[in-house]
Write a protein that holds these residues in place. Structure first.
Motif: not given
Length: 634
Positions: A507-509, A55-57, A524-526, A89-90
């Motif tokens: 999902a980020t702030i 898992e790499l956000p 992060g990755l959701v 993420a990509s």
């Protein structure tokens, strides 16, 4: 260079099992002029990988001068990969003067890949002056062992898949892009796999050939019991030959019990040749059985040389057969350009081969076109059937096509050796809508070729025939009342796509938030559909502006308010935002004449009422602050 979060290069025979790689991102850059670069979250190179979670956000990428292989889990696999689950993420790669392969699980492999899942929030892409291969599972597969298949894998990509070769290198600059794999050089097959792409699948080459497909760019051996959906378009462009298909740019040997859905268009554009098909751009010695293609837009091929467009396949090369196939095209199927053009509801061109193609439906709600001018062949089923000697027969099929146009245009299609004196009957027991317009006119009922059931076929519907009479197979089809038959395999693949793991998005702030903090869980990755809990903590002296807590995404016009401290993750990446303001100061307490105080609220009306009460008490004189006495009760 070998780069990995867990290990750079695992020793030969070592098994990486039950390990996790969870980090901010993955990146590597090398200026090595020769050799190779392999980059993966678990390992740069590994011989066997099992039961791994990645898992790499943040974006994962690799840039190299040295023939890079870049994978979400492993750069290069020298053994089988099983049960690997990747969330990214990509993922991107770039090479100079060399080829580059990028895969959601592994960049390059010659071994089996089984039961893996890939979820990418954004794009998967690669670019180079040389050959470029991008696949949802693997970029490049090689080997002739017969056991190096991709089985039981699923892919969801929230963005697009792009392979771009700019040319200019001393080596060949092909481009391959696919939802499961980019290019399979050997005997690899794709079995029981599904891919969902929210954007486009594109292969662009300014040098040699380009191949793009919802499952594979180029796959020489075949696809079985697999399916894909592409929400955007499938596109291949090349300075020489371009192959674009809803499922595969080029597929060989077999394509069975599989289906593809494309919401945009399928298009191929090549200077020398262009092949565009709802299912496959080109089919190489391929038997296609129980397969379906659905394209909401158009299917097109454009070339100044030769162009082939088909609702199912653009061009069948070196022999091939259709059996139990259906295509649904909402717009047009068109072959255009300055050279020869072949366009068909099913296939632009089908070559000679001893055998029979049968039980096919082409449903084209637009028109089948071979652009005006000499050299254009168009047919509701087949643009042109290369029938030589006593070879191919096309029978028991139905063309449900609105219009057909071209220099040679027919409701069913054209074929070589159509002369009755040749003893060859290439078309038999085929049907076409009686309302189909051929070059702007309906076919006269007295046309002798209707009676002979040849180029134009018999009128459909035929009061003396039912679908069950034409499609005598009782296992491949179902017959819904009032509708065209449906393939059992098509419905099975649709159900399989429905079970694909939900897409994963970021999902980020909002970093611009001031005077307070907002946290979310998970972050992060959701997974799409997951519940995201939001916690708000203002700084001292501040409060949350009413209605400001919300999330926004690329496809959401206005921010979506967050109520009750949580929201459901949509099918896109989002940013959570909020605003804080200074809290109103509490009014100063009011003193009474006896030295006591009377607290007031921030409400102006309440404060005024309290002040009036104080004045009333002060006017009472001696009774202020005194204990209740008889004198105060007068």
């Amino acid at each position: 260079m070998y780069a990995g979060i867990i290990v750079g290069r695992a020793h030969s025979g070592a098994v990486l099992e039950g390990v996790n790689a969870n980090g901010e991102g993955m990146s590597a850059e090398t200026v090595t002029q020769d050799g190779k670069t392999v980059i993966g979250a678990i390992a740069g190179e590994a011989s066997s990988v099992k039961k791994v979670h990645v898992e790499l956000p943040r974006p994962a990428m690799g840039i190299s001068f040295g023939d890079p292989h870049i994978g979400g889990a492993v750069g290069e696999a020298t053994g089988p990969i099983e049960n690997v689950h990747v969330k990214l993420a990509s993922l991107s790669g770039e090479a100079v003067h060399s080829g580059v392969s990028v895969g959601g699980v592994v960049g390059f492999s010659s071994y089996a890949i089984r039961n893996c899942t890939v979820q990418v929030a954004g794009d998967m892409s690669a670019q180079s002056e040389s050959s470029v291969m991008v696949g949802g599972v693997v970029g490049l597969m090689s080997g002739f062992s017969g056991t190096n298949n991709i089985e039981g894998c699923s892919v969801t990509v929230g963005g697009s898949i792009l392979a771009s070769s700019s040319g200019g290198s001393a080596s060949v600059g092909n481009a391959f892009a696919g939802g499961i794999l980019g290019w399979a050089q050997g005997t690899s097959m794709v079995k029981d796999c599904v891919a969902k792409v929210s954007g486009d699948v594109r292969a662009l080459s300014q040098d040699v050939q380009s191949f793009s497909g919802g499952i594979a760019g180029y796959l020489q051996y075949g696809i079985e019991e697999s399916g894909c959906s592409v929400a955007g378009s499938v596109e291949a462009r090349s300075a020489t030959q371009a192959h674009a298909g809803g499922m595969a740019g080029l597929c060989g040997t077999t394509l069975k019990k599989s289906a593809s859905w494309v919401s945009g268009s399928v298009s191929a554009e090549g200077e020398e040749k262009a092949m565009g098909g709802g299912l496959a751009g080109s089919a190489l010695r391929c038997s296609i059985d129980q397969a379906a293609s659905t394209v909401t837009g158009s299917v097109g091929a454009v070339s100044s040389g030769v162009s082939y467009a088909g609702g199912l396949v653009g061009r069948v090369v070196s022999g091939g057969l259709f059996r139990n196939v259906v295509t649904h095209i909402t717009d047009d199927v068109s072959a255009s350009g300055a050279g020869s053009r072949y366009s068909g509801g099913l296939a632009g061109l089908l070559p000679f081969r001893l055998g029979t193609s049968e039980q096919a439906i082409s449903e084209v709600k637009g028109s089948v076109e071979a652009s005006p001018g000499a050299g254009g062949c168009a047919g509701g089923l087949m643009g042109y059937l290369e029938n030589q000697g006593s070879g191919h027969v096309f029978m028991n099929s139905v063309a449900l096509v609105n219009a057909v146009s071209g220099e040679k245009a027919f409701r069913v299609g054209d074929a070589a050796d159509i002369d009755p004196g040749s003893g060859v009957e290439p078309f038999s027991d085929n049907y076409a809508l009686s309302t189909t317009m051929v070059n702007g006119a309906t076919v006269p009922p007295s046309d002798p070729e209707i009676g002979g059931n040849r180029r134009h076929g018999a009128d459909w519907p035929d009061p003396s025939k039912t679908w069950e009479d034409i499609f005598y197979s009782d296992t491949a089809w179902t017959y819904p009342p009032g509708s065209i038959p449906r393939l059992v395999a098509e419905d099975a693949i649709a159900a399989k796509l429905g079970r694909v793991p939900a897409g994963v998005y970021l999902a980020t702030i909002d970093p611009a938030i001031a005077h307070g903090t907002v946290t979310i869980s998970p972050a992060g990755l959701v997974d799409e559909g997951a519940t995201v809990t939001v916690t708000v903590k203002p700084e001292t002296g501040y409060r949350l502006v009413k209605g400001s807590l919300a999330y926004r995404g690329a496809s959401v016009g206005d921010p979506v308010s967050i109520a009750d401290g949580s929201f459901t993750m949509p099918a896109e990446s989002v940013v959570v935002t909020a605003s804080f303001e200074m809290a109103s100061p509490s009014p100063a307490p009011t003193s009474n004449s006896s030295g006591g105080t009377l607290a007031t609220t921030g409400d102006p009306m309440a404060s005024a009422t309290a002040a009036m009460l104080v004045l009333a008490i002060v006017a009472a004189g001696a009774c202020v602050g005194a204990r209740v006495r008889k004198s105060c009760m007068k």
